[in-house]
Design a protein around this motif. Structure first.
Motif, mmCIF file in Angstrom:
data_model
loop_
_atom_site.group_PDB
_atom_site.id
_atom_site.type_symbol
_atom_site.label_atom_id
_atom_site.label_comp_id
_atom_site.label_asym_id
_atom_site.label_seq_id
_atom_site.Cartn_x
_atom_site.Cartn_y
_atom_site.Cartn_z
ATOM 1 N N VAL A 110 0.843 -1.197 0.000
ATOM 2 C CA VAL A 110 0.000 0.000 0.000
ATOM 3 C C VAL A 110 0.879 1.248 0.000
ATOM 4 O O VAL A 110 1.770 1.399 0.843
ATOM 5 N N TYR A 111 0.629 2.133 -0.964
ATOM 6 C CA TYR A 111 1.400 3.361 -1.118
ATOM 7 C C TYR A 111 0.492 4.578 -1.009
ATOM 8 O O TYR A 111 -0.732 4.477 -1.076
ATOM 9 N N ASP A 112 1.140 5.740 -0.910
ATOM 10 C CA ASP A 112 0.406 6.989 -1.090
ATOM 11 C C ASP A 112 -0.087 7.034 -2.537
ATOM 12 O O ASP A 112 0.624 6.631 -3.456
ATOM 13 N N TYR A 113 -1.287 7.524 -2.732
ATOM 14 C CA TYR A 113 -1.837 7.638 -4.084
ATOM 15 C C TYR A 113 -1.284 8.890 -4.755
ATOM 16 O O TYR A 113 -1.232 9.963 -4.156
ATOM 17 N N MET A 114 -0.833 8.746 -6.003
ATOM 18 C CA MET A 114 -0.289 9.862 -6.783
ATOM 19 C C MET A 114 -1.315 10.273 -7.846
ATOM 20 O O MET A 114 -1.472 9.594 -8.862
ATOM 21 N N LEU A 142 2.853 18.831 -19.211
ATOM 22 C CA LEU A 142 4.256 19.007 -18.812
ATOM 23 C C LEU A 142 4.898 20.135 -19.610
ATOM 24 O O LEU A 142 5.449 19.918 -20.694
ATOM 25 N N ASP A 143 4.836 21.351 -19.069
ATOM 26 C CA ASP A 143 5.554 22.457 -19.706
ATOM 27 C C ASP A 143 7.031 22.344 -19.341
ATOM 28 O O ASP A 143 7.441 21.442 -18.599
ATOM 29 N N TRP A 144 7.850 23.248 -19.836
ATOM 30 C CA TRP A 144 9.305 23.145 -19.624
ATOM 31 C C TRP A 144 9.697 23.248 -18.148
ATOM 32 O O TRP A 144 10.441 22.392 -17.651
ATOM 33 N N PRO A 145 9.234 24.244 -17.397
ATOM 34 C CA PRO A 145 9.604 24.304 -15.973
ATOM 35 C C PRO A 145 9.193 23.055 -15.206
ATOM 36 O O PRO A 145 9.918 22.586 -14.324
ATOM 37 N N ARG A 146 8.029 22.513 -15.535
ATOM 38 C CA ARG A 146 7.551 21.315 -14.848
ATOM 39 C C ARG A 146 8.460 20.114 -15.168
ATOM 40 O O ARG A 146 8.777 19.314 -14.293
ATOM 41 N N SER A 167 11.628 20.502 -13.161
ATOM 42 C CA SER A 167 11.357 20.221 -11.752
ATOM 43 C C SER A 167 11.283 18.717 -11.509
ATOM 44 O O SER A 167 11.810 18.207 -10.511
ATOM 45 N N ILE A 168 10.645 17.993 -12.423
ATOM 46 C CA ILE A 168 10.531 16.535 -12.298
ATOM 47 C C ILE A 168 11.912 15.888 -12.394
ATOM 48 O O ILE A 168 12.243 14.983 -11.618
ATOM 49 N N ALA A 169 12.725 16.354 -13.347
ATOM 50 C CA ALA A 169 14.079 15.806 -13.506
ATOM 51 C C ALA A 169 14.901 16.013 -12.243
ATOM 52 O O ALA A 169 15.581 15.087 -11.761
ATOM 53 N N ILE A 170 14.852 17.211 -11.689
ATOM 54 C CA ILE A 170 15.621 17.503 -10.475
ATOM 55 C C ILE A 170 15.098 16.696 -9.293
ATOM 56 O O ILE A 170 15.867 16.146 -8.504
ATOM 57 N N GLY A 171 13.774 16.587 -9.173
ATOM 58 C CA GLY A 171 13.199 15.821 -8.062
ATOM 59 C C GLY A 171 13.601 14.362 -8.104
ATOM 60 O O GLY A 171 14.009 13.787 -7.091
ATOM 61 N N ASP A 221 2.835 13.641 -7.830
ATOM 62 C CA ASP A 221 1.779 13.961 -6.872
ATOM 63 C C ASP A 221 0.907 15.099 -7.402
ATOM 64 O O ASP A 221 1.016 15.495 -8.564
ATOM 65 N N SER A 222 0.056 15.637 -6.546
ATOM 66 C CA SER A 222 -0.898 16.661 -6.987
ATOM 67 C C SER A 222 -0.212 17.930 -7.479
ATOM 68 O O SER A 222 -0.784 18.699 -8.262
ATOM 69 N N GLU A 223 1.020 18.166 -7.031
ATOM 70 C CA GLU A 223 1.787 19.345 -7.443
ATOM 71 C C GLU A 223 2.828 19.008 -8.502
ATOM 72 O O GLU A 223 3.719 19.806 -8.777
ATOM 73 N N PHE A 224 2.744 17.817 -9.060
ATOM 74 C CA PHE A 224 3.709 17.311 -10.049
ATOM 75 C C PHE A 224 5.110 17.160 -9.462
ATOM 76 O O PHE A 224 6.103 17.225 -10.174
#
Length: 359
Positions: free
Chosen positions: A118-122, A141-145, A148-152, A181-184
């Motif tokens: 069981v995980y947190d739901y994304m 997925l715009d460029w900043p997003r 942000s995903i790559a860095i995360g 997640d809800s904030e990408f």
């Protein structure tokens, strides 16, 4: 790492004891042990309408607990020794790690033939969905997003490689294992193939696991696994994030081409904009795109000794290179037919003096 301890979770007596408040208070588990009844109720008996993902391991279902919490439940397929081991590894590893860019383990159920994690739901599903799946046409997925995903995802790997004790090699970094997640915010997921690396050990030789297109050559050929294997996979993922190309594409005539083979000539000729995902419609920072591709080339060097660490990758992605410019060494890459070719490169990773900042 020992897995026999998990056998104590499998008997009905233990399940009922832990469900009893007195026994639960005596134990300091980093997770919750669910009952099968709870998870059946939460997922509507694993109804097809609740299914949100499927793979070789089994299926993932959305659910809602009696307290109103949204969860994701991975239900393993037939209970084999291999599935049992992957279940044990994933629960063991996730019980050890806590980081904002790693998918959180809420708990599990193990009883009879059922193994449920069981995980947190994304709510924004996987990166794969946005790059190649049902959500790709929505262009969320715009460029900043994307940056942000790559860095995360990179910061999640830094934690596994350098901060977790013992260090952890993921072994299956790919777009479907980066959840949003809800904030990408990126969450690296699926630790069924993970390896714990004892202190002082640089690499292990093991049976090859993972996904074609993301595997480092020394791992695919000889089973030699180290943190640099994850670095290689992350380099492939970086190219995938900026281009929305799959790691391996089938060309007419049945020929297969990997993403590095596709990117390299465009990059050498200066056709940078051709590499960017057309769905971005030109709305990206050209210098940031150059930097990301150069970092990916470094990560996918055929020689593991020449690949950067994930600490360096995060620093470079964030633009924290200082005043020095670092030259990308010559790299060798293997084409789909196994032929090795050398890519001569005089490319330099830009420094802060070039005014490149990822925000």
């Amino acid at each position: 790492m020992k897995f026999k301890c998990f056998s104590c979770f499998l008997c009905d007596k233990e399940q009922s004891q832990i469900q009893n408040g007195k026994e639960k208070k005596k134990r300091d588990y980093p997770w919750e042990i669910y009952t099968l009844k709870e998870l059946l109720r939460a997922t509507n008996n694993f109804h097809q309408d609740n299914k949100i993902g499927e793979g070789g391991f089994g299926s993932v279902y959305w659910g809602r607990t009696s307290k109103g919490v949204e969860i994701a439940v991975k239900r393993l397929k037939t209970m084999t020794a291999k599935a049992e081991m992957e279940f044990a590894v994933e629960v063991e590893v996730l019980g050890r790690v806590r980081h904002k860019n790693l998918l959180g383990l809420r708990g599990f159920y193990a009883g009879g033939e059922e193994r449920l994690i069981v995980y947190d739901y994304m709510p924004n599903h996987s990166l794969l969905n946005h790059l190649h799946g049902q959500l790709a046409t929505d262009s969320l997925l715009d460029w900043p997003r994307r940056m942000s995903i790559a860095i995360g995802a990179a910061e999640g790997l830094v934690y596994l490689h350098h901060e977790a004790n013992p260090h952890i090699i993921h072994r299956d970094i790919k777009a479907s294992n980066v959840l949003l997640d809800s904030e990408f915010e990126a969450k690296v997921a699926d630790f069924g193939f993970a390896k714990l690396i004892p202190e002082g050990v640089s690499h292990l030789t093991t049976r090859v696991k993972g996904t074609l297109g993301y595997l480092a050559p020394e791992y695919a050929m000889w089973g030699k696994v180290s943190e640099s294997c994850d670095v290689y996979s992350f380099g492939i993922l970086l190219l995938e994030i900026v281009s929305s190309k799959k790691p391996i594409e089938k060309l007419p005539g049945g020929v297969k081409r990997d993403i590095v083979q596709w990117v390299t000539p465009h990059f050498q000729k200066g056709n940078i904009t051709h590499i960017a995902d057309s769905k971005l419609k030109g709305r990206f920072d050209l210098e940031q795109l150059k930097r990301v591709i150069m970092i990916a080339i470094r990560c996918t060097d055929n020689s593991p000794e020449k690949r950067p660490s994930m600490v360096e990758v995060v620093e470079w992605l964030k633009g924290g290179l200082g005043r020095r410019k670092k030259e990308i060494p010559n790299s060798t890459h293997t084409n789909g037919d196994g032929e090795i070719r050398r890519t001569q490169s005089k490319l330099k990773i830009p420094s802060d003096d070039d005014g490149l900042k990822i925000r």
